[in-house]
Structure formats: C-alpha cells, structure tokens
Design an enzyme around this catalytic site. Structure first.
Site, PDB file in Angstrom:
ATOM      1  N   LYS A 198      -3.946  -8.781 -35.440  1.00 39.58           N
ATOM      2  CA  LYS A 198      -4.881  -9.838 -35.030  1.00 39.58           C
ATOM      3  C   LYS A 198      -4.817  -9.941 -33.510  1.00 39.58           C
ATOM      4  CE  LYS A 198      -6.151 -14.396 -36.748  1.00 39.58           C
ATOM      5  NZ  LYS A 198      -7.584 -14.184 -36.899  1.00 39.58           N
TER       6      LYS A 198
HETATM    7  N1  PMP Z   1     -11.016 -11.166 -41.101  1.00 39.89           N
HETATM    8  C1  PMP Z   1     -10.995 -11.544 -39.815  1.00 39.89           C
HETATM    9  C2  PMP Z   1     -11.651 -10.649 -38.806  1.00 39.89           C
HETATM   10  C3  PMP Z   1     -10.376 -12.730 -39.427  1.00 39.89           C
HETATM   11  O1  PMP Z   1     -10.341 -13.102 -38.151  1.00 39.89           O
HETATM   12  C4  PMP Z   1      -9.785 -13.551 -40.410  1.00 39.89           C
HETATM   13  C5  PMP Z   1      -9.127 -14.832 -40.026  1.00 39.89           C
HETATM   14  N2  PMP Z   1      -7.802 -14.623 -39.642  1.00 39.89           N
HETATM   15  C6  PMP Z   1      -9.818 -13.117 -41.745  1.00 39.89           C
HETATM   16  C7  PMP Z   1     -10.446 -11.923 -42.054  1.00 39.89           C
HETATM   17  C8  PMP Z   1      -9.160 -13.918 -42.828  1.00 39.89           C
HETATM   18  O2  PMP Z   1      -7.770 -13.832 -42.666  1.00 39.89           O
HETATM   19  P1  PMP Z   1      -6.817 -14.987 -43.191  1.00 39.89           P
HETATM   20  O3  PMP Z   1      -7.143 -15.196 -44.616  1.00 39.89           O
HETATM   21  O4  PMP Z   1      -5.457 -14.410 -43.000  1.00 39.89           O
HETATM   22  O5  PMP Z   1      -7.081 -16.187 -42.373  1.00 39.89           O
END
Ligand code: PMP
Length: 295
Positions: A153
């Site tokens: 991320k």
């Molecule tokens: N895809 C992207 C590109 C994101 O930024 C997020 C948010 N973190 C998600 C999917 C969903 O991830 P999570 O369920 O871990 O929040």
C-alpha cells in the site's frame, strides 16, 4: 476536517498536537510518492471500542515496507496499543485510523534510511452501507504488476486511484471500476470487487489488485455461511451476466452496486448474496452475533 487545534497524533515515539507536527519539505515521500500507509477502522462495538483487524493492518504495513525496502522497526502489538491510546487521547470511538510511514529528506532515488511513523485518527460515522453505487468502467487501468509492488500500500500508487475516481465523478458516476492491463475486471480505486452469478460469488484473483483485508473477511464470512466464493479472472462479458455485485474495503465496508455503465443488475440488492454478507460484516465489526443471517 481531519483535525482541530486539540487533536493529538503519534509521531515517531511521541504523542503531540497535530498543529505542532511538521514534515520536511525535502521528504522523499512528498517528491516521489515513496511511502506506505494503512487505512483502519475502529468501531464502538458491543464490547467497547474495537479496532477492526488491527493485527492484519499493521502486519500489512510491515509487509508493504518490506516489499519496497523501507525500514520498519516496530512491533505489531506495540503499534496496536499505541493506536488504542491515540483513540482514548482523542476521545474517539467510531474512527478512521491512518498510519503513514514516510521518508526523510532525500532527493535521490535511493532506498531511505530515515523513516518516520505518523498515526492519526479522526471521527468516522457509524456503519451505513445503505447507499447503492453507480459505477463506470474506468479508462484508467490498474498498473502493470511488473512495474510496482502492487500488493504494497504505497502512497504513489494512489495517483492511479485519484485519476480514476476523478474521471468517474466528472462523468457523473459515484465510483470507478478499474480493469487490469489485460482488460479484466480488477477493483475500484480504493476497494475490492465481488459479483454474484447463479448463487456463487466471484472476485478477481490476486496479481493486479490490492488483496484487501475486507476481501479476506468476506471470504471468511462466506465460508461460515456456506456461500461459495471463487477467485478467478473476470471478463467484461462475465460481468454483464452477473446477478449482483458489491465493493468491499475498510472505508467502503460492503457497498452494493446498483449499476455499471448505467446497466443495472437484475437482482435487487436486498435479495442478493452481497446483502447477506453486508449484514454479517456489520455484525462482525460491531461484535454482535450474526447467527440470524445464516441461510
Ligand atoms: N484496493 C485498494 C486499491 C485499496 O486502496 C483498498 C483500501 N485499502 C482496498 C482495495 C481494500 O483493502 P482493505 O479491505 O484492506 O481496506
């Protein structure tokens, strides 16, 4: 408003006022988008304030750093305790938590030595999830996984997400649906995608997406509820034949999709598998028993 004059944040070992915190304008993160972050939620649950999947989020922060060679000298348990302290200091119950690992001054394209950890939190309304989204297929594709560490991320990756979201809003939609470099369904700019067809949920395989913690939670819920889930490549033709669909993510929670490119799904949201998963997810974050949704 993310903070007021009284807001406290955590910066490199200390709790300080947000208004007293400073960053270096020569930070490598500011110039090149080289930093990593997390998005976490805390809920006023049946058993008090609970940070949902705190361990998983801080472990992903660690893994994101490792994937792009940013040093990360923190213990997960320590970070979880710091975050609970942060919530208490700011009197927050239903909150969004944003840890950010950013780099010190470095105008070169070399791996950083000085890193900073900031953890901030702000109030975030209680669970809604009622509104259905109108999506459009974005003209922006997800990046090539051979160009970036897509499972990390990383702050700079979100240029792609901002472009896709802005384009969708300009075109009058709520949200974008992004394809991967091969033209297959990938995810939304900040959430993962699931679709329902003939009693089965399908979600794009990993490779071109951020493998979300909520996506995993959805798969766990489905295992408990005996809802079959298949991870596979999803084509636009398959998407056209879907009965229903939803997005999931820490911020999005489980949000039903009304239409994609103005084509509505044939099932009503409240009759869809997504609506069942949504109810179960809500119970899980609030630590309520969800036995009543078992089908
Ligand atoms: N895809 C992207 C590109 C994101 O930024 C997020 C948010 N973190 C998600 C999917 C969903 O991830 P999570 O369920 O871990 O929040």
């Amino acid at each position: 408003m993310y903070y007021t004059k009284d807001t406290i944040l955590y910066l490199n070992g200390k709790f300080i006022k947000a208004v007293d915190a400073h960053t270096d304008l020569y930070s490598q993160t500011l110039h090149y988008g080289f930093g990593v972050f997390e998005g976490i939620r805390a809920y006023q649950s049946m058993n008090g304030v609970k940070i949902f999947k705190a361990f998983e989020h801080y472990e992903r922060l660690r893994r994101s750093c490792a994937l792009v060679n940013i040093p990360f000298p923190y213990e997960t348990e320590e970070l979880i305790q710091i975050t609970y302290q942060l919530l208490r200091k700011n009197n927050l119950t239903d909150a969004y938590i944003r840890p950010l690992v950013y780099c010190g001054p470095n105008m070169q394209l070399t791996t950083p030595k000085d890193i900073f950890l900031m953890i901030s939190a702000w109030e975030w309304g209680k669970y809604h999830g009622d509104k259905l989204l109108k999506l459009c297929v974005s003209s922006y594709q997800r990046p090539n996984p051979n160009s970036l560490q897509l499972e990390a991320k990383v702050t700079g990756h979100y240029v792609n997400s901002i472009l896709a979201t802005s384009e969708a809003k300009v075109r009058g939609f709520d949200e974008a649906l992004m394809l991967d470099m091969h033209g297959h369904v990938a995810e939304a700019p900040g959430a993962n995608f699931f679709m329902e067809k003939n009693g089965v949920l399908y979600t794009p395989s990993t490779g071109h997406i951020l493998p979300g913690i909520t996506r995993q939670t959805v798969m766990n819920i489905c295992r408990e509820l005996d809802i079959p889930v298949i991870e596979k490549t999803i084509t636009l033709e398959e998407l056209e034949g879907a009965d229903s669909a939803f997005l999931c993510g820490t911020a999005a929670e489980i949000t039903g999709i009304e239409s994609i490119d103005a084509k509505p799904f044939r099932k009503l949201w409240f009759e869809s598998l997504g609506a069942t998963v949504q109810e179960a997810y809500k119970c899980q974050v609030l630590e309520k028993s969800f036995s009543y949704v078992i089908i």
